[in-house]
Design an enzyme around this catalytic site. Structure first.
Site, PDB file in Angstrom:
ATOM      1  N   ASP A 184     -66.418 -19.791  39.339  1.00 39.54           N
ATOM      2  CA  ASP A 184     -67.556 -19.310  40.137  1.00 39.54           C
ATOM      3  C   ASP A 184     -67.133 -18.021  40.820  1.00 39.54           C
ATOM      4  OD1 ASP A 184     -68.614 -21.780  39.408  1.00 39.54           O
ATOM      5  OD2 ASP A 184     -69.446 -22.196  41.401  1.00 39.54           O
TER       6      ASP A 184
ATOM      7  N   LYS B 126     -75.853 -18.084  40.434  1.00 37.03           N
ATOM      8  CA  LYS B 126     -75.708 -19.003  41.557  1.00 37.03           C
ATOM      9  C   LYS B 126     -76.179 -18.323  42.831  1.00 37.03           C
ATOM     10  CE  LYS B 126     -71.909 -21.322  44.078  1.00 37.03           C
ATOM     11  NZ  LYS B 126     -70.463 -21.642  44.032  1.00 37.03           N
TER      12      LYS B 126
ATOM     13  N   LYS C 126     -77.549 -22.237  39.496  1.00 37.80           N
ATOM     14  CA  LYS C 126     -76.882 -23.124  40.445  1.00 37.80           C
ATOM     15  C   LYS C 126     -77.382 -22.822  41.854  1.00 37.80           C
ATOM     16  CE  LYS C 126     -72.346 -24.483  42.270  1.00 37.80           C
ATOM     17  NZ  LYS C 126     -70.877 -24.422  42.074  1.00 37.80           N
TER      18      LYS C 126
END
Length: 232
Positions: A99, A161, A190
């Site tokens: 991430d 995300k 996300k």
């Protein structure tokens, strides 16, 4: 994604959750507890700072729960070369998913090619691992959220995300819906930051999220469980 996200079971939600522990003072015992909770509840991954990646990968070995490590975290301002090197190191530690925080300042300035190159450098170094790009949407207007989503897709990301959980805001239903409209059905979305109940998690899924980042994961999947105060 469940057929009816509004009545999605807690087991359905569990399989979409990155069980997250990113606080600076997290101890090895805290991280071990998160791993054990993820194994018990069937969460998608345990999301940790890189210093814990090897420990988590070892503790989760042989299970379906993935090791997810953040990089360029939480500001995204370390530079493409540093992020690429961090990605390669995390993979050597056993990370299954990465991430990364994008170059937020580049997006704010409209320096979109710089932002694209930043993500592409990590993509090239990621050896095919799942790559999620954190946009920190609370710092971007709608046009720049759209631009950042498109840049991430062009650079080969697997997910976009919403948030680090360390800035001025987290995920919102409206932002998740905007991100889903922008990336279409092929990329993951996300939602992370401030999701602490099953109801809020389901709302994010209904808006288009395919993964949830949460530290209150056990409360989300446990009927009547207490919600975690503050945090991710």
């Amino acid at each position: 994604m469940p057929d009816d996200v509004n009545t999605a079971s807690r087991a359905d939600l569990a399989g979409m959750i990155d069980h997250t522990i990113l606080k600076a003072d997290a101890t090895r015992a805290d991280v071990a507890r998160h791993c054990d909770e993820a194994l018990a509840h069937g969460f998608a991954s345990v999301c940790i700072n890189g210093v814990h990646a090897a420990f988590v990968a070892d503790r989760l070995r042989g299970s379906r729960v993935k090791t997810c490590a953040v990089l360029g975290f939480p500001l995204g301002a370390s530079g493409a070369g540093a992020k690429a090197a961090e990605a390669a190191w995390l993979i050597r530690q056993g990370a299954d998913e990465l991430d990364m925080v994008l170059d937020i300042g580049a997006v704010v300035e409209g320096e979109f090619e710089r932002a694209r190159a930043d993500i592409a450098a990590v993509r090239d170094a990621s050896a095919g691992r799942v790559l999620k790009v954190i946009l920190e949407t609370c710092l971007l207007d709608e046009a720049r959220i759209v631009a950042a989503c498109r840049i991430a897709a062009e650079a080969g990301a697997d997910f976009v995300k919403t948030s680090t959980g360390f800035s001025s805001g987290g995920a919102s239903v409206e932002t998740v819906a905007l991100m889903r409209r922008t990336v279409g059905p092929t990329l993951g979305v996300k939602a992370s930051g401030g999701i602490r109940t099953a109801e809020s998690a389901r709302a994010m899924v209904a808006a288009g999220a395919t993964r949830i980042g949460a530290s209150a994961s056990v409360a989300i999947v446990s009927a009547g469980g207490p919600t975690a105060p503050g945090g991710y």
